[in-house]
Design an enzyme around this catalytic site. Structure first.
Site, PDB file in Angstrom:
ATOM      1  N   GLU A 162      42.266  28.849  -0.595  1.00  0.00           N
ATOM      2  CA  GLU A 162      42.208  28.084  -1.849  1.00  0.00           C
ATOM      3  C   GLU A 162      40.739  27.872  -2.238  1.00  0.00           C
ATOM      4  O   GLU A 162      39.946  27.456  -1.425  1.00  0.00           O
ATOM      5  CB  GLU A 162      42.922  26.740  -1.663  1.00  0.00           C
ATOM      6  CG  GLU A 162      42.988  25.918  -2.912  1.00  0.00           C
ATOM      7  CD  GLU A 162      43.468  26.748  -4.101  1.00  0.00           C
ATOM      8  OE1 GLU A 162      44.584  27.268  -4.052  1.00  0.00           O
ATOM      9  OE2 GLU A 162      42.702  26.902  -5.081  1.00  0.00           O
ATOM     10  N   LYS A 222      36.776  33.606   2.301  1.00  0.00           N
ATOM     11  CA  LYS A 222      36.751  32.167   2.015  1.00  0.00           C
ATOM     12  C   LYS A 222      35.520  31.513   2.654  1.00  0.00           C
ATOM     13  O   LYS A 222      34.796  30.762   1.998  1.00  0.00           O
ATOM     14  CB  LYS A 222      38.048  31.520   2.526  1.00  0.00           C
ATOM     15  CG  LYS A 222      38.073  30.016   2.412  1.00  0.00           C
ATOM     16  CD  LYS A 222      38.035  29.536   0.981  1.00  0.00           C
ATOM     17  CE  LYS A 222      37.615  28.088   0.916  1.00  0.00           C
ATOM     18  NZ  LYS A 222      37.523  27.569  -0.432  1.00  0.00           N
ATOM     19  N   CYS A 278      34.364  20.534   2.968  1.00  0.00           N
ATOM     20  CA  CYS A 278      34.397  21.980   3.219  1.00  0.00           C
ATOM     21  C   CYS A 278      33.064  22.612   3.601  1.00  0.00           C
ATOM     22  O   CYS A 278      32.998  23.332   4.592  1.00  0.00           O
ATOM     23  CB  CYS A 278      34.951  22.695   1.987  1.00  0.00           C
ATOM     24  SG  CYS A 278      36.662  22.287   1.686  1.00  0.00           S
ATOM     25  N   GLN A 280      30.018  21.923   4.909  1.00  0.00           N
ATOM     26  CA  GLN A 280      29.430  21.819   6.244  1.00  0.00           C
ATOM     27  C   GLN A 280      30.381  22.376   7.300  1.00  0.00           C
ATOM     28  O   GLN A 280      29.983  23.176   8.148  1.00  0.00           O
ATOM     29  CB  GLN A 280      29.093  20.355   6.537  1.00  0.00           C
ATOM     30  CG  GLN A 280      28.655  20.158   7.964  1.00  0.00           C
ATOM     31  CD  GLN A 280      27.900  18.859   8.151  1.00  0.00           C
ATOM     32  OE1 GLN A 280      27.007  18.515   7.381  1.00  0.00           O
ATOM     33  NE2 GLN A 280      28.263  18.128   9.178  1.00  0.00           N
ATOM     34  N   LYS A 341      31.189  13.542  -4.848  1.00  0.00           N
ATOM     35  CA  LYS A 341      30.873  14.041  -6.186  1.00  0.00           C
ATOM     36  C   LYS A 341      31.713  13.238  -7.158  1.00  0.00           C
ATOM     37  O   LYS A 341      32.588  12.475  -6.728  1.00  0.00           O
ATOM     38  CB  LYS A 341      31.154  15.542  -6.311  1.00  0.00           C
ATOM     39  CG  LYS A 341      32.627  15.907  -6.102  1.00  0.00           C
ATOM     40  CD  LYS A 341      32.886  17.403  -6.085  1.00  0.00           C
ATOM     41  CE  LYS A 341      32.851  18.018  -7.450  1.00  0.00           C
ATOM     42  NZ  LYS A 341      33.518  19.342  -7.485  1.00  0.00           N
TER      43      LYS A 341
END
Ligand code: NAD
Ligand code: UDX
Length: 464
Positions: A162, A222, A278, A280, A341
């Site tokens: 994804e 990915k 995600c 790191q 964020k």
């Protein structure tokens, strides 16, 4: 092969939004999202759709439309597996905190538990889709478990990573740059399974944007995509420090560089450091995989992206201390924003956590305002670091409900998340109610320097 029933194991930031969009776009397919976390499932089923556990613009509307029609949330994992022709695995794959690969490798225990549960329950052939981000060649391990512990039924394993980003999950899902499907494309059964998943996405994604590859390329793509994206942020952040020393401005540099069509403008926004669940984790995993093949130069190259990011967070915090006359002990520092964020309530690996920890070590008092993050989450994030006792975290960090309360009588304001509402605050009022000199540190390059300096702020922004 036409898919009629989908089961998704894992009702988190990926499973929830992805399945909501599949259900909305494919009304003839029944989609059941299951999870071991009862509270999370209860929240997905809350009668007030605004209480679903994940905040993403546009998501509650889609859930409202599809829930109860062909979208279901349940803790009955066995019966959802039993009924499904296609099972997505969207469980978490965090960095290992123990044993071999501690602090680097992805922890695959939740993935393996899913595979064993599927093997135990399934009585007819299934397509199993890796939706979680996984190390290259995990599909082989899944297949071994399914084939050796199952009831003799056939499994096809697909990789369908994804690419959604939080805060824009719904639009990313509805208009993806591409959908990637890896499968056993050398066999007829493998090709049929890939086609079955292509047909699901083809309900709304143009065929030319649906890429099919072998499983290993898909798995590795990915990790590679996330590494490249994070690398751009670390690259521009490295330049931000040089800008601060030389009188260059990182926004101007990013604009000039990004207008080169070979480079492009996206992901060149300098910041207090990237966060999120995600980047790191996936780079550490990539570093671990490279090391495990003895590719030490490859590992060192990617590890530098993380080293730079840690430096940026520390640098932002230490600049606050230096600017406040080398001590923040007993001083009140306001944090505007805690999420990693804007437009998400997710705080995993948020730069704010590490900046706060640094300042608390310097004995600062911190007051936090974030429009979507709850106090209990902020305390949990700090407690997780184990730097001080839970009581101390609660004594030294206060969470308030308005930005104006947060800034009242503080020595300095640090902007950690780029929430739109922060540009529209009454900065004159904030200034009037702060101690003087009033320091403002913009970790997101969100605020206009000129107007803040005209009000009287001592203004510092990353990269200028
Ligand atoms: P998450 O922690 O939000 O959700 C995972 C869910 O899985 C949790 O609710 C957990 O209770 C559940 N779970 C774990 N083990 C289970 C089991 N055995 N049975 C049933 N439920 C189980 O995680 P996430 O952010 O949705 O990420 C999931 C995967 O997707 C990860 O591999 C991640 O790297 C990847 N990914 C995440 C994002 C993102 O933006 N968050 C984007 C792309 C890919
Ligand atoms: C990322 C990937 O973008 C997505 O494709 C993948 O599926 C999951 O990981 P996410 O972590 O949700 O998505 O958000 P992203 O927009 O990539 O931002 C990650 C971090 O980098 C945030 O802290 C963000 O503020 C920061 N960032 C991003 C910058 O500092 N500067 C930029 O220019 C872009």
């Amino acid at each position: 092969m036409k898919i009629k029933n989908i089961c998704c194991i894992g009702a988190g930031y990926v499973g929830g939004p992805t399945m909501a969009v599949i259900a909305q776009k494919c009304p003839e397919i029944n989609v059941t999202v299951v999870d071991i976390n009862e509270n999370r499932i209860a929240a997905w089923n809350d009668v007030d759709v605004e209480n679903i556990p994940i905040y993403e613009p546009g998501l509650s509307k889609i859930v409202e439309e599809a829930r109860g029609r062909n979208l279901f949330f349940s803790t009955d994992i066995d019966s959802a597996i039993d009924k499904a022709d296609m099972i997505f695995i969207s469980v978490n794959t965090p960095t290992k905190t123990y044993g071999i690969g501690k602090g680097m490798a992805a922890d695959l225990k939740y993935i393996e538990l899913c595979a064993r549960q599927i093997a135990r329950v399934a009585k007819d052939d299934k397509i199993v889709v890796e939706k979680s981000t996984l190390p290259v060649r995990t599909a082989q391990a899944l297949k071994d478990i399914l084939d050796n512990t199952g009831n003799g039924v056939n499994y096809q394993i697909l990789s369908n990573p994804e690419f959604l980003a939080e805060g824009t999950a719904v639009s990313d899902l509805i208009n993806p740059d591409r959908v990637l499907i890896g499968g056993d494309i050398d066999t007829t059964e493998g090709k049929e399974a890939v086609q079955a998943l292509v047909d699901v996405y083809a309900h709304w994604v143009p065929q030319k944007q649906i890429l099919t590859t072998n499983v290993w390329s898909s798995e590795l793509s990915k990790l590679t995509a996330n590494a490249f994206l994070a690398q751009r942020v670390s690259s521009i952040n490295a330049m931000s420090e040089l800008c601060e020393r030389t009188g260059a401005d990182v926004n101007e540099v990013a604009k000039a560089v990004g207008m080169d069509s070979r480079i492009g403008p996206k992901f060149l926004k300098s910041s207090v450091g990237f966060g999120g669940s995600c980047f790191q984790k996936d780079i550490l995993n990539l570093v671990y995989i490279a090391k495990s093949f003895g590719l030490n130069e490859v590992a060192d190259y990617w590890e530098q992206v993380i080293i730079m990011n840690d430096h940026q967070k520390r640098r932002f915090a230490s600049n606050i201390v230096k600017t406040l006359y080398n001590t923040v002990s007993g001083k009140k520092i306001t944090f505007l924003g805690w999420a990693f964020k804007k437009d998400t309530n997710d705080t995993r690996e948020s730069a704010a956590i590490y900046v706060a920890d640094y300042l608390l070590n310097e004995q600062a008092e911190i007051v936090v305002y974030d429009p979507k993050v709850k106090a209990e989450q902020i305390y949990a994030d700090l407690d997780y670091l184990n730097t001080r006792t839970e009581e101390e975290n609660r004594a030294r960090v206060t969470v308030v409900n308005t930005p104006y309360d947060a800034c009242k009588e503080s020595h300095a304001v640090a902007l950690l998340t780029e929430w739109d509402e922060f540009t529209e605050l009454n900065w004159q009022q904030i200034y009037d109610n702060m101690l003087k000199p009033a320091f403002l540190f913009d970790g997101r390059r969100l605020l206009e320097k000129r107007t803040k300096e005209e009000i009287g702020f001592e203004f510092y922004a990353i990269g200028s």
